[in-house]
Design an enzyme around this catalytic site. Structure first.
Site, PDB file in Angstrom:
ATOM      1  N   GLU A   1      36.283  39.770  65.342  1.00 55.53           N
ATOM      2  CA  GLU A   1      36.601  39.630  64.121  1.00 55.53           C
ATOM      3  C   GLU A   1      35.468  39.505  63.018  1.00 55.53           C
ATOM      4  O   GLU A   1      35.291  40.184  61.863  1.00 55.53           O
ATOM      5  CB  GLU A   1      37.311  38.184  63.908  1.00 55.53           C
ATOM      6  CG  GLU A   1      38.259  38.036  62.631  1.00 55.53           C
ATOM      7  CD  GLU A   1      39.520  39.024  62.822  1.00 55.53           C
ATOM      8  OE1 GLU A   1      39.598  39.772  63.649  1.00 55.53           O
ATOM      9  OE2 GLU A   1      40.632  38.623  62.278  1.00 55.53           O
TER      10      GLU A   1
ATOM     11  N   THR B   1      39.629  43.932  54.412  1.00 48.62           N
ATOM     12  CA  THR B   1      39.726  42.407  54.481  1.00 48.62           C
ATOM     13  C   THR B   1      38.361  41.884  53.749  1.00 48.62           C
ATOM     14  O   THR B   1      38.270  40.868  53.154  1.00 48.62           O
ATOM     15  CB  THR B   1      39.706  41.998  56.034  1.00 48.62           C
ATOM     16  OG1 THR B   1      40.710  42.284  56.410  1.00 48.62           O
ATOM     17  CG2 THR B   1      39.611  40.439  56.130  1.00 48.62           C
TER      18      THR B   1
END
Ligand code: HSE
Length: 312
Positions: A130, A183
């Protein structure tokens, strides 16, 4: 075992009021990896499909392989692997696309090596994927993708993650409009400070959501699905967000909000039939404005990653 095919699920992070602390796994979509042992110690991404050529084959920069490097380093093992990554969900969709790849990769390698670590211990490695994908090692997609179910991240330092029970008849509708939200950008636009008033309201909803889930109080779940902090800012990145949300609520959804960093929008409903009806009207609302949208309806996936095939 010399090769393995693994599926890891998409996830809805934040789940309305729980920014960076709530996440849940769904049955579909998800990513698949095929990992094969090599004779040398190289980690090679041999093929990526379903990404429209957007992802790098460089194993030091891809979310599927970075967790594997970190995991092997921790184990002090030098094994090499060929990795095929089959993306079965859109990138930048708010469905935890990079998390599904990270979890699938490290889960597959752990299985191939005879499970030297319990699945739960793979979490910090999967979180490193991530970090590569969006610059922040948040756990609210990775943890439910790895552990299944509805997950609460109580603390990041030290990492403290637990699963909570969800009602049997709770269904998740996800509608993904065909636009991309990065994101990193969606985190960047958030404010660093939150007023006391909003914090109090948000904490009430977090407590209400958890209590509603573990006591199967659907009305309480619905009342708790109000996000005072993130949704008002991020919704500007999603055309038709309020109209889509209104369509969901008018058709029986318990609540509706942004999935992860967006642009996907999710709703909770009691019962599959309502969840499907809610999905149909949400999709129609996007399409009325010329935005192509994909619909997914699922219960909560309690399993997480799954071995689909093994060879050798
Ligand atoms: N909690 C994260 C966010 C999830 O909303 O930025 C997105 O990956």
């Amino acid at each position: 075992m010399d090769s393995i095919r693994v599926f890891a699920p998409a996830t809805v992070a934040n789940v309305s009021c729980g920014f960076d602390i709530f996440g849940l796994a769904v049955d579909n979509p998800g990513d698949e990896v095929i990992v094969r042992k090599r004779k040398d110690d190289k980690i090679v991404i041999t093929q990526i499909t379903g990404d429209e050529g957007k992802l790098t084959l460089d194993p030091l920069r891809n979310a599927v392989s970075v967790p594997i490097f970190k995991y092997l380093h921790q184990l002090n093992r030098n094994h090499g692997f060929d990795i095929e990554l089959h993306k079965q969900m859109p990138l930048g969709s708010g469905l935890g696309s990079s998390s599904a790849s990270s979890v699938a990769g490290v889960f597959a390698v752990n299985e191939l090596l005879g499970k030297p670590m319990p699945v739960r211990d793979l979490l910090p490695f999967a979180m490193e994927g991530e970090r590569v994908a969006c610059g922040s090692a948040h756990a609210d997609n990775v943890a439910p993708a790895l552990l299944g179910g509805f997950v609460v991240v109580r603390s990041y330092s030290p990492l403290d993650v637990f699963k909570i029970k969800t009602p049997d008849d709770l269904y998740v509708t996800i509608v993904h409009p065909d636009i991309e939200v990065n994101t990193k950008d969606a985190r960047h636009i958030l404010r660093n400070e939150v007023s006391m008033k909003k914090t109090i309201s948000q904490m009430g909803n977090v407590a209400g959501m958890i209590t509603g889930l573990i006591t199967s109080d659907y009305e309480l779940i619905g009342r708790s699905m109000v996000d005072y902090i993130i949704e008002p800012i991020r919704s500007i990145l999603i055309p038709q967000f309020f109209e889509v949300k209104m369509a969901a609520m008018d058709n029986g959804a318990l609540g509706c909000s942004i999935s992860g960093a967006g642009p996907s929008v999710f709703a909770f409903s009691k019962g599959l039939e309502t969840a499907q009806k809610v999905g149909a009207v949400m999709k129609k609302q996007f399409e009325k404005e010329g935005i192509v949208a994909n619909l997914f309806v699922s219960g909560i996936n309690e399993v997480g990653p799954k071995m689909l095939e093994q060879g050798g």
